[in-house]
Design an enzyme around this catalytic site. Structure first.
Site, short mmCIF file in Angstrom:
data_model
loop_
_atom_site.label_atom_id
_atom_site.label_comp_id
_atom_site.label_asym_id
_atom_site.label_seq_id
_atom_site.Cartn_x
_atom_site.Cartn_y
_atom_site.Cartn_z
N ASP A 24 0.84 -1.20 0.00
CA ASP A 24 0.00 0.00 0.00
C ASP A 24 0.88 1.25 0.00
O ASP A 24 1.65 1.48 0.94
CB ASP A 24 -0.90 -0.02 1.24
CG ASP A 24 -2.04 0.98 1.17
OD1 ASP A 24 -1.94 1.94 0.38
OD2 ASP A 24 -3.04 0.81 1.89
N ASP A 25 0.77 2.06 -1.06
CA ASP A 25 1.53 3.31 -1.19
C ASP A 25 3.04 3.09 -1.30
O ASP A 25 3.82 3.98 -0.96
CB ASP A 25 1.26 4.26 0.00
CG ASP A 25 -0.11 4.90 -0.06
OD1 ASP A 25 -0.89 4.57 -0.97
OD2 ASP A 25 -0.41 5.73 0.83
N CYS A 83 -6.41 4.35 -3.37
CA CYS A 83 -6.64 3.03 -2.78
C CYS A 83 -7.81 2.23 -3.36
O CYS A 83 -7.63 1.14 -3.90
CB CYS A 83 -6.85 3.18 -1.27
SG CYS A 83 -5.49 4.01 -0.44
N ARG A 107 -7.84 -0.99 -6.18
CA ARG A 107 -8.21 -2.36 -5.79
C ARG A 107 -9.40 -2.87 -6.58
O ARG A 107 -9.49 -4.08 -6.88
CB ARG A 107 -8.49 -2.38 -4.28
CG ARG A 107 -7.22 -2.21 -3.47
CD ARG A 107 -7.46 -1.64 -2.08
NE ARG A 107 -6.26 -0.94 -1.66
CZ ARG A 107 -5.20 -1.53 -1.11
NH1 ARG A 107 -5.22 -2.83 -0.86
NH2 ARG A 107 -4.13 -0.84 -0.79
N LYS A 114 -5.96 -5.27 3.81
CA LYS A 114 -6.84 -4.13 3.52
C LYS A 114 -7.77 -4.42 2.36
O LYS A 114 -7.33 -4.74 1.26
CB LYS A 114 -5.97 -2.90 3.22
CG LYS A 114 -6.74 -1.67 2.76
CD LYS A 114 -5.76 -0.53 2.57
CE LYS A 114 -6.38 0.62 1.82
NZ LYS A 114 -5.45 1.73 1.65
N HIS A 118 -11.04 -2.31 1.42
CA HIS A 118 -11.29 -0.96 0.91
C HIS A 118 -12.21 -0.89 -0.29
O HIS A 118 -12.08 -0.01 -1.15
CB HIS A 118 -9.96 -0.25 0.59
CG HIS A 118 -10.01 1.20 1.00
ND1 HIS A 118 -8.89 1.99 1.07
CD2 HIS A 118 -11.04 1.99 1.37
CE1 HIS A 118 -9.22 3.21 1.46
NE2 HIS A 118 -10.54 3.23 1.63
N SER A 125 -8.33 2.08 5.01
CA SER A 125 -6.94 2.45 5.26
C SER A 125 -6.63 2.58 6.75
O SER A 125 -7.48 2.97 7.55
CB SER A 125 -6.61 3.78 4.57
OG SER A 125 -6.68 3.65 3.17
N HIS A 141 1.60 2.37 3.89
CA HIS A 141 0.69 3.50 4.05
C HIS A 141 0.88 4.07 5.46
O HIS A 141 1.05 3.33 6.42
CB HIS A 141 -0.74 2.99 3.88
CG HIS A 141 -1.80 4.03 3.75
ND1 HIS A 141 -2.15 4.87 4.78
CD2 HIS A 141 -2.61 4.36 2.71
CE1 HIS A 141 -3.12 5.66 4.37
NE2 HIS A 141 -3.43 5.38 3.12
N ASP A 155 -0.35 -0.80 -4.77
CA ASP A 155 -1.62 -0.23 -5.22
C ASP A 155 -1.48 1.12 -5.89
O ASP A 155 -2.39 1.57 -6.59
CB ASP A 155 -2.63 -0.15 -4.06
CG ASP A 155 -2.28 0.91 -3.03
OD1 ASP A 155 -1.08 1.27 -2.90
OD2 ASP A 155 -3.20 1.37 -2.34
N ASN A 156 -0.38 1.80 -5.69
CA ASN A 156 -0.08 3.08 -6.36
C ASN A 156 1.30 3.54 -5.91
O ASN A 156 1.97 2.85 -5.13
CB ASN A 156 -1.14 4.16 -6.06
CG ASN A 156 -1.52 4.32 -4.60
OD1 ASN A 156 -2.65 4.05 -4.22
ND2 ASN A 156 -0.57 4.74 -3.77
N LYS A 189 1.62 9.45 -5.68
CA LYS A 189 0.24 9.06 -5.43
C LYS A 189 -0.71 10.23 -5.68
O LYS A 189 -0.41 11.37 -5.36
CB LYS A 189 0.10 8.60 -3.97
CG LYS A 189 -1.32 8.30 -3.52
CD LYS A 189 -1.36 7.87 -2.07
CE LYS A 189 -2.79 7.62 -1.61
NZ LYS A 189 -2.85 7.11 -0.22
#
Length: 483
Positions: free
Chosen positions: A47-48, A91, A95, A144, A146, A169, A234, A286-287, A307
């Protein structure tokens, strides 16, 4: 009862669909799975995490290099995709595209859902888990989600047999640095139930890893799909005592090292259960990095922004894939691909059906993963949205940005406090990503025919998926799920 009937009906669609994949890429001569058991699939989603945050994609050497020995080994024993993308650099949208094989705008999931959302991924959508179910797969998720935090939209209702994790998150809690007291206590969920409020986040990575390993052990006799969606890196950053202060690269580096440890534990469990050669393992993010958090954010490497933007730093992410005996060792490709491609690729390998009653935007990219010769991208174009705004398209070496606003980092924060973004505007801009991966030099004036060709793709996207910047509504957008 209605929900159960809906799920059965959706799986019936998959069973009845033609086994020829929608939009599949060219045939290859790589070895296909043999025997009655289709391959296991493990998909690990950070994540991130920035493009350059793991060793196989970092240009750093020596003491500053990320501490990722397990991901280094995965890359040495598998393939790296260096032009791999997410559909949106945020996010929930990211996904939704990953799990459905369709652009997030097609399934009407944009932004990042929070605790007030009374909607989620529509139950009529088919996830990777649901596509694999008819082939006898056990399906598990940790981490996660989301895509809707209320029961109708949670993983157990989207094809997963079991779930442990956070519904959104990890910064959506009362100690958010900019929205204090807006969020309730963070819920840890088992299935549809909250089992703990405000869990110790320093134990999340280890907890998810333990559950992932147990899932593998319990399902070693049947094919399985395991989706591991880490909360980290994240913000807020947390790491266990085992890794805190151990890398010399600050808290962020320690967090990355613990995620790498998690990868190592999963690989070790596959080897221990004699499933190593039967399992495709993929790792991505995810990014791109949340740059405003400074030393608590990651690195986008040579790319522009991070992001929340359609620049390369926001949407280009690393992908490492490993499957001994099927993916060549040490392979690499720069052909463009996207997370939407994982559903049709996994379906092809499992002998499962991609739904034929709807548009699935992804394409089979096994030719990119499973051959040292290197296949060509099955995409003529990839689209990049922010919310409902079409910001950019990529075709081959070219990327065209449409006139649009974007957030640009003015000053980074530090130690968990965010910095400041400013709003900027970009004019119609063409970038040659081979010569200029940092998107620094607009070459539109020198390449009018390229711009004209890419604008045809833009018009197709606006007609198909819409574009709020020019007040266009897409003709082929499916509804979000509502309570």
């Amino acid at each position: 009862m209605r929900e159960r009937q809906g799920r059965v009906a959706r799986w019936a669609v998959v069973l009845a669909a033609c086994l020829t994949l929608s939009g599949a890429g060219p045939a290859t001569t790589v070895r296909q799975p043999s025997g009655p058991r289709p391959p296991n699939v493990v998909l690990i989603y950070a994540d991130d995490m920035g493009y350059a945050d793991i060793g196989p994609f970092s240009t750093r050497t020596g003491a500053g290099r990320p501490v990722t020995p397990n991901l280094d080994r995965m890359a040495a024993e598998g393939v790296r995709l260096t032009s791999f993308y997410v559909a949106q650099a945020v996010c929930s949208a990211s996904r939704a595209a990953l799990l459905t094989g369709s652009y997030s705008n097609r399934v009407s999931i944009n932004g990042a859902l929070n605790h007030t959302a009374d909607y989620g991924l529509n139950l009529d959508e088919l996830t990777i888990a649901e596509v694999l179910k008819p082939r006898g797969y056990a399906t598990g998720m940790v981490g996660k989600w989301h895509l809707g935090h209320k029961a109708p939209f949670l993983p157990l209702h989207q094809g997963f047999d079991e779930y442990l994790g956070l519904p959104y998150s990890n910064d959506m809690w009362p100690r958010h640095p900019q929205q204090k007291d807006f969020y309730p206590d963070l819920p840890l969920m088992e299935g549809d139930k909250v089992v703990k409020l405000d869990p110790d986040q320093s134990q999340l990575t280890a907890m998810y890893t333990e559950r992932a390993v147990r899932f593998i052990e319990r399902n070693r006799e049947r094919p399985f799909f395991l989706y591991v969606a880490h909360a980290m890196p994240h913000v807020p950053l947390f790491v266990s005592g085992k890794y805190k202060g151990k890398t010399g690269l600050g808290l962020y580096g320690d967090v990355i090292a613990e995620i790498d440890w998690s990868v190592g534990q999963i690989l070790a469990s596959l080897k221990r259960e004699k499933l190593d050669d039967d399992t495709l393992v993929m790792f991505t993010s995810d990014n791109g990095p949340w740059l405003s958090y400074g030393n608590h954010g990651g690195s986008q490497g040579p790319f522009r922004e991070g992001k929340g933007t359609a620049f390369e730093g926001g949407v280009r992410v690393p992908l490492v894939a490993r499957w001994p005996g099927h993916i060549p060792k040490g392979a690499q490709t720069s052909e463009p691909a996207m997370t939407i491609d994982l559903l049709p690729t996994v379906a092809r390998l499992a002998g499962a059906a991609v739904p034929q009653d709807r548009i699935v935007d992804g394409r089979d990219i096994w030719p990119l993963l499973g051959t040292s010769a290197g296949g060509a991208s099955p995409h003529d174009v990839l689209y990049f949205y922010w919310g409902q705004e079409l910001h950019a398209v990529r075709s081959g070496r070219w990327k065209l940005h449409l006139p649009h606003p974007y957030q640009s980092l003015e000053a980074a924060g530090a130690d968990g406090a965010p910095g400041k973004y400013v709003r900027k505007e970009i004019e119609l801009s063409l970038f040659d990503l081979v010569a200029d991966p940092g998107e620094t030099t607009n070459v539109a004036a020198a390449n009018p025919r390229v711009v004209d060709d890419l604008m045809r793709f833009v018009e197709n996207a606006r007609n198909d998926l819409g574009d709020s910047l020019v007040k266009r509504v897409g003709k082929n957008v499916r509804p979000v799920g509502k309570l």
